[in-house]
Motif scaffolding. Structure first.
Motif, short mmCIF file in Angstrom:
data_model
loop_
_atom_site.label_atom_id
_atom_site.label_comp_id
_atom_site.label_asym_id
_atom_site.label_seq_id
_atom_site.Cartn_x
_atom_site.Cartn_y
_atom_site.Cartn_z
N ILE A 183 93.65 48.08 105.45
CA ILE A 183 94.06 48.85 104.34
C ILE A 183 94.44 47.73 103.24
N ALA A 184 94.09 47.69 102.11
CA ALA A 184 94.45 46.59 101.11
C ALA A 184 95.59 47.41 100.18
N LEU A 207 101.24 52.16 115.18
CA LEU A 207 102.12 51.25 114.07
C LEU A 207 100.92 50.61 113.35
N TYR A 208 101.33 50.22 112.14
CA TYR A 208 100.56 49.34 111.29
C TYR A 208 101.27 48.02 111.00
N ARG A 209 100.73 47.06 111.09
CA ARG A 209 101.48 45.98 110.65
C ARG A 209 100.77 44.87 109.58
N LEU A 210 101.43 43.98 108.78
CA LEU A 210 100.88 43.20 107.90
C LEU A 210 100.26 42.08 108.68
N ILE A 211 99.04 41.90 108.05
CA ILE A 211 98.07 40.93 108.59
C ILE A 211 97.77 39.53 107.73
N LEU A 212 98.22 39.93 106.51
CA LEU A 212 97.91 38.70 105.53
C LEU A 212 98.53 39.28 104.25
N LYS A 213 99.10 38.36 103.54
CA LYS A 213 99.85 38.45 102.15
C LYS A 213 99.41 37.45 101.33
N LYS A 214 98.60 37.69 100.17
CA LYS A 214 98.23 36.70 98.98
C LYS A 214 99.08 36.76 97.87
N GLU A 215 100.19 35.67 98.02
CA GLU A 215 101.06 35.65 96.71
C GLU A 215 100.34 35.17 95.54
N LYS A 216 100.67 35.58 94.47
CA LYS A 216 99.96 35.31 93.20
C LYS A 216 98.53 35.34 93.27
N ALA A 217 98.10 36.46 93.75
CA ALA A 217 96.66 36.80 93.76
C ALA A 217 96.20 36.94 92.51
N HIS A 218 97.02 37.32 91.52
CA HIS A 218 96.60 37.23 89.90
C HIS A 218 97.85 36.63 89.38
N ASP A 219 97.83 36.47 87.98
CA ASP A 219 98.94 35.89 87.14
C ASP A 219 99.71 37.10 86.71
N MET A 220 99.35 38.49 86.70
CA MET A 220 100.02 39.47 86.40
C MET A 220 99.94 40.73 87.31
N ASP A 221 100.11 41.84 86.94
CA ASP A 221 100.27 42.84 87.95
C ASP A 221 98.83 43.37 88.38
N VAL A 222 98.68 43.76 89.81
CA VAL A 222 97.48 43.93 90.20
C VAL A 222 97.36 45.50 90.53
N ASN A 223 96.59 46.07 89.53
CA ASN A 223 96.17 47.47 89.24
C ASN A 223 95.64 48.08 90.25
N CYS A 224 94.43 47.43 90.84
CA CYS A 224 93.36 48.21 91.60
C CYS A 224 92.96 47.23 92.66
N LEU A 235 86.61 42.36 99.26
CA LEU A 235 87.53 43.09 98.22
C LEU A 235 87.66 42.58 96.92
N ALA A 236 87.55 43.63 95.93
CA ALA A 236 87.76 43.63 94.55
C ALA A 236 89.19 43.83 94.02
N LEU A 246 87.01 38.74 93.27
CA LEU A 246 86.45 39.18 94.41
C LEU A 246 86.62 38.04 95.58
N TRP A 247 87.26 38.82 96.58
CA TRP A 247 87.92 37.93 97.86
C TRP A 247 86.85 38.04 99.14
N GLU A 248 86.88 37.40 100.02
CA GLU A 248 86.30 37.49 101.24
C GLU A 248 87.22 37.62 102.28
N LEU A 249 87.22 38.31 103.22
CA LEU A 249 88.33 38.43 104.37
C LEU A 249 87.80 37.24 105.35
N ARG A 250 87.92 36.18 105.68
CA ARG A 250 87.52 35.42 106.86
C ARG A 250 88.31 35.38 107.99
N GLY A 251 87.95 34.99 109.07
CA GLY A 251 88.54 34.98 110.40
C GLY A 251 88.57 36.40 111.00
#
Length: 255
Positions: A183-184, A207-224, A235-236, A246-251
């Motif tokens: 889930i993104a 249960l669900y857990r956080l596996i990754l957080k990308k801080e400052k993925a954008h300079d403003m709100d991430v809308n979608c 991931l777009a 566009l992001w690539e999930l690695r590992g």
């Protein structure tokens, strides 16, 4: 060699709503189209021969703006989310009589306490995720018979499974479930988070857990945020900063 030129032309104007139309969704078969609006209504359109679209239902029930509509990936069941803090599940009774079969709210259902912005189903369709202005994501599970595509019978069985909180500091605008069960989420804190199900379960269930957080993925709100259906590790994301990334999930993050 000639240059291939692309273009769009309007095939059909569909009117009906009294205010801004916020979301549109095709059913899996492509025979039904759902729309929702700030006028608090959800409309369902059936595709007819000759590129005609007949309104088969105007669904009233939300008391505020409807932010998003999403068809179930297997069934002719529709889910809408709203500024009124609720999630509504709509289905027909087999005679094209559409009605709300379940309302998921904070009181009694473990629902959200503020505006619900987005909803997404897993590939199988037995779970969905919603996100909200209350800075949480909620996972919902159903025991409905997924082999019954044309009836609403039994589809009022969605129950709260898990709440993900503390990962975003501002409104979560978008959540999307990949075909690999990741889930993104994207939010007003400019971050993107990824979550996966724990392999072990508790008495209460998975249960669900956080596996990754990308801080400052954008300079403003991430809308979608949206996973690619052909490549579930791409991931777009779209942002108020005017960019799409566009992001690539690695590992192997799911170990």
């Amino acid at each position: 060699m000639g240059v291939l030129r692309w273009g769009l032309r309007v095939r059909r104007h569909i009117g009906g709503h009294d205010n801004e139309v916020k979301s549109v969704s095709w059913s899996q078969s492509g025979s039904l189209l759902a729309t929702c609006s700030r006028d608090k209504a959800v409309w369902i359109w059936e595709v007819q021969p000759g590129n005609e679209h007949e309104c088969v239902a105007v669904l009233q029930g939300h008391t505020q703006d409807v932010k998003m509509v999403q068809w179930h990936p297997v069934l002719n069941v529709l889910v809408s989310v709203s500024y009124d803090n609720t999630i509504r599940v709509w289905a027909d009774d087999g005679d094209d009589d559409w009605h709300c079969v379940q309302t998921l709210a904070e009181a009694g259902n473990g629902g959200h306490s503020s505006t619900v912005w987005s909803v997404s189903f897993n590939q199988k369709g037995d779970r969905m995720v919603t996100c909200s202005d209350d800075c949480t994501l909620k996972i919902w599970d159903t025991s409905a018979d997924l082999s019954q595509p044309t009836t609403g019978e039994g589809h009022e069985s969605w129950r709260h499974l898990s709440t993900l909180s503390g990962h975003h500091g501002r409104t979560i605008f978008s959540a999307h479930w990949s075909s690999e069960d990741v889930i993104a989420s994207g939010a007003g804190d400019d971050a993107i988070c990824l979550y996966a199900e724990e392999k072990s379960t508790t008495v209460e269930g998975p249960l669900y857990r956080l596996i990754l957080k990308k801080e400052k993925a954008h300079d403003m709100d991430v809308n979608c945020v949206r996973w690619c259906p052909q490549d579930p590790r791409v991931l777009a994301s779209a942002s108020d900063d005017g960019t799409v990334k566009l992001w690539e999930l690695r590992g192997n993050l799911l170990d």
